[in-house]
Every structure is written in C-alpha cells, then in structure tokens.
Design an enzyme around this catalytic site. Structure first.
Site, PDB file in Angstrom:
ATOM      1  CG  HIS A 131      44.954  18.219  55.365  1.00 27.10           C
ATOM      2  ND1 HIS A 131      44.340  18.399  54.149  1.00 27.10           N
ATOM      3  CD2 HIS A 131      45.391  16.933  55.373  1.00 27.10           C
ATOM      4  CE1 HIS A 131      44.410  17.276  53.453  1.00 27.10           C
ATOM      5  NE2 HIS A 131      45.046  16.357  54.174  1.00 27.10           N
ATOM      6  CD  GLU A 132      47.660  15.187  57.945  1.00 30.08           C
ATOM      7  OE1 GLU A 132      47.098  14.089  58.154  1.00 30.08           O
ATOM      8  OE2 GLU A 132      48.096  15.527  56.820  1.00 30.08           O
ATOM      9  CG  HIS A 192      43.078  12.922  57.067  1.00 31.84           C
ATOM     10  ND1 HIS A 192      42.326  12.319  56.087  1.00 31.84           N
ATOM     11  CD2 HIS A 192      44.010  13.665  56.420  1.00 31.84           C
ATOM     12  CE1 HIS A 192      42.791  12.687  54.892  1.00 31.84           C
ATOM     13  NE2 HIS A 192      43.805  13.515  55.060  1.00 31.84           N
ATOM     14  CD  GLU A 207      43.229  14.590  51.131  1.00 30.59           C
ATOM     15  OE1 GLU A 207      43.497  13.730  52.000  1.00 30.59           O
ATOM     16  OE2 GLU A 207      43.957  15.574  50.922  1.00 30.59           O
TER      17      GLU A 207
END
Ligand code: CO
Length: 469
Positions: A233-234, A237, A263
């Site tokens: 997830h990170e 980003h 996101e």
C-alpha cells in the site's frame, strides 16, 4: 516526542503555520500572481508556466480566505486534541476526547464559513483534500455503492463457502518479513536510492522530494498479511511520489493531484494487483523460499483465497476490500452531521455504533474499537475520509484502462514484471504532479469521470467467484 512535550509543540506548530500562512497569503504574493497571470497567456494550459501560476493562484485564493488566527488556533487545538485522543483511545473512554472534539467541530465550522460554500458547509472542507468535489456528488456515489455493497456483504456472510486465512497466521520471523517487503518494493519499481523504508506504529509515506521518499511499515510476527499488504500500500504512494518529475521540485506542482488520486495508487497496488492471482503466481515460490515451513505444501488457490477473505470487523485499517468502504460511509455521514449541527459530539458514540450495526452488522464493544479508532478527527481533518473510498473507485477505473490499452499486463505481473503497469501510471498520472485537478486527470486518463460502477462490478465479479455466489 514525550507526552509532556505536547503543549510546547502545539505552540511551535501554531507559530510556524501562522507565519507560513501569512507569507503565502500576503498582498505581495497577490501582486506576483497578478503580474504573472498575463505572462502565461502565451503558454499552453498544461505547460509548467501556466500550470504553476494557475495552481498557485487557486491555492492563494483559497488560503487567503482563512484568517491567520484561525490557522494558529487550528494547529494549537489539534495538537492538544491529538494527545487527548491518544489517551482516550488507550482508556477506551470517549468522554476524555469529547471536549476537544467539540472545539474541533466549532473551529472547523468557522473555517468552512471563512472559506465559503454554495451548497453544503462540508463542501468547503472537502475541497481542501479533494479540489472541486461536492458533498452532493459524494452522497450520490456512496448511495450507489451502499445499495450494492451492504446486501453483497450480507450474502458473503451467509455463504456456505468457508474461507480461512490460517496460512497467513503463525510465526513469521520479522527479518524475513522485512526482506520480503523490500523485495516486493524493489520489484514493483520503488527506487531505494531515492527513498527508504522504516518501521513505525502507523504506516505512512512522506516525500521531501521525488528523490527522497520515505515510507514506513509495521510487522506483525503472528500475521503475515499485515506487514506485507501495508508495505505494498505505502509502496503505491511512494511510486507516485517518485514518479513526479524533478523539474517540479520546490514548486506547488510537486505533489499528487489530490488525496483520492494518491489513494488510488496505493489501493491499486495493494488490492487489485497484490490480491490477484497473477501476483501470487509469481510470489508464491518466493514465499516458499522465505517461509518454507509455512508454504511448502500450500497451493496458489489456497493462498489467493486467504488473502481475499472477507470478514466484517470493527477496524477500518484492517478491513478487506469489500467491507472497507462501509467504514467510510459511517465516518462521512457522521462528520457531515457534526458540521451541519444535526449531531452533537456527545451523541457521537451511539450514532457510530448504530451505523456500524446497520452497515456491517456489528456493534463495537467499546469506543477504542469504535469511534476513537482513527486519528483524523483529532487533527481537525474533516473532509478527508471520503477520499479513501473515492480512491478505491479510481484504482479500478485506472487499472481497467491500463489493461484495456495493454491486455498483457496481468500476464506480465504473473512473470514478476510490473514495468508495463508502472509505465502507464507514470505516463498518465505520476508525471503530471499537481498540474491537473483530479477531475481533469481522471478524464485524461480514462475518458470518463469518477464512477462507482466499475468498482462495484470488480468487487461483485471477484468475490462472487471466490464465495461461490
Ligand atoms: Co494510503
């Protein structure tokens, strides 16, 4: 920071933010922008020159409406509220946080009034995170999602298919988990010479420039999915931040298009890619090498189902991709009511529990597992939550478009090759920085506007198959 430092930090932040606000919203800055506007007329709309002046002017107009003393007050109130929230959550006692929340709501109402709005008071705050998005649009998108997802979750819950995630539970050495996360990051395209990963209590990503992007993760030695998917997830980003051209550094264009577009990147890598069959076709052999005791006898299908287990729970950040948005509906409806004044802070825990019951069929046993679980409200971040759900929608829209243009993307992913997807994202989204509004970037990348239907289709098709519905 030690707990005793909160008061001093509150004052320091208030001073710095007030100074920065005054400088940025000064008459002098207005004069610069007035002077520059006609000079950009010979430049294309999407040129660096025209974009820089346009985006800065938009931000200037917005920020100038907020009086400096409100900026300082927000910094001061939210720093103290943050400490109170930590304490309240630890003790599962909402009353410790309630007076702070009352101040935060009152302050946010005054900020919204200073910013101005035409339809709904929440529009003014939403616009700070998601430029030009309207409360009425979010409401209608969420209604469509709710009508499809709430009954769908109920069907899954009553399905006879039992899916467990036992293969992801047990004892997973932390160093091995860390190494696996690093390997995944490197393979999806994270450049470790222009960023680094560390451990923290709450995973996040921050960028000081595209050449210095920091992400954090947390590792749970008893549950492999927590650290792995948090890292991916990170990583999503971080790829966005590393993909912004260095020519935009130290300008307001050196940023993502909006919170939801940001996101969309993290959720695409985490869920659409990271929880897909092609992804695990490549990574299962790697898992067997890292954790031979756990995965030697595990087949790909068992693993695929384990990482896609649906289970309504109390905590948003632990939610699967089917129930996740239901947590957002709860927060969006409650925070709009708080700002409208139709809900009082003291009634919030009961209202929270009632909505959890109606959307997820669960009543939190205490406020730590309920209304106190998220940090956002303690930071006066009203208007932020919807961007998580909007990001989920955009993730599907972007991925579908990328695969439509490059149908071989899933096969490449199965071979551990993520470059084609990353190149598409770089070209259509990352390289633009904050040049375009979210609406512009979605339209340019997909040819349409934000839409709930592709997400609902994606969820229903994927999970109907998994749960045999
Ligand atoms: Co995120």
């Amino acid at each position: 920071m030690p707990p005793g430092g909160a008061q001093a930090r509150a004052e320091q932040k208030a001073t710095l933010q007030e100074m920065a606000h005054k400088l940025f919203t000064s008459d002098e800055m207005g004069t610069f922008l007035d002077h520059l506007a006609p000079l950009t007329e010979n430049h294309a709309y999407d040129s660096d020159e025209a974009s820089l002046v346009r985006v800065t002017a938009r931000e200037y107009e917005k920020r100038r409406r907020i009086p400096p003393d409100l900026v300082a007050e927000r910094a001061r109130v939210s720093t103290l509220a943050h400490s109170a929230w930590e304490n309240a959550r630890q003790q599962a006692d909402f009353e410790l946080f309630q007076p702070h929340l009352e101040r935060l709501v009152d302050l946010s109402v005054r900020i919204a009034q200073a910013l101005g709005y035409s339809e709904h008071i929440y529009d003014a705050l939403l616009d700070l995170f998601e430029p030009q998005m309207k409360t009425s649009t979010v409401t209608s998108i969420f209604e469509k999602m709710k009508n499809a997802l709430v009954p769908f979750v109920q069907r899954i819950s009553s399905s006879t298919q039992e899916i467990d995630d036992n293969v992801l539970r047990g004892n997973f050495a932390e160093e091995k988990q860390w190494e696996l996360g690093q390997a995944v990051l490197a393979r999806i395209g994270f450049d470790p010479t222009r960023g680094r990963q560390d451990l923290s209590v709450h995973p996040f990503t921050t960028a000081f420039s595209p050449d210095d992007v920091r992400l954090t993760t947390r590792i749970n030695p008893r549950f492999l999915a927590s650290g792995l998917f948090g890292t991916i997830h990170e990583g999503g980003h971080a790829l966005y931040e590393q993909g912004i051209p260095t020519s935009l550094v130290r300008t307001p264009l050196c940023d993502g298009a909006s919170m939801s577009v940001h996101e969309s990147q993290s959720r695409m890598w985490e869920n659409i890619v990271g929880r897909s069959r092609p992804f695990w076709q490549f990574w299962l052999p790697e898992l067997r090498q890292s954790f031979p005791d756990h995965f030697q006898g595990v087949d790909q299908e068992t693993l695929y189902r384990a990482v896609n287990r649906v289970a309504p729970g109390f905590i948003r950040v632990e939610a699967d991709e089917v129930t996740y948005n239901l947590h957002i509906f709860v927060r969006f409806e409650l925070e709009t009511a708080l700002l409208e004044g139709t809900l009082q802070a003291q009634d919030l825990p009961d209202a929270w529990n009632a909505k959890m019951e109606s959307y997820l069929g669960l009543t939190p046993p205490n406020d730590a597992l309920g209304v106190l679980q998220d940090v956002h409200w303690s930071g006066a971040l009203f208007g932020y939550f919807p961007t998580y759900a909007l990001g989920n929608l955009l993730a599907v829209q972007f991925y579908n478009q990328a695969v439509q243009e490059h149908p071989e993307i899933p096969d490449r992913i199965a071979q551990g090759d993520f470059t084609q997807l990353l190149m598409w994202l770089r070209e259509r989204i990352h390289k633009h920085g904050a040049r375009y509004t979210p609406q512009e970037i979605v339209l340019k990348a997909t040819g349409t506007g934000i839409d709930a239907a592709p997400f609902v289709d994606y969820i229903q098709i994927k999970y109907a198959e998994i749960y045999g519905l």
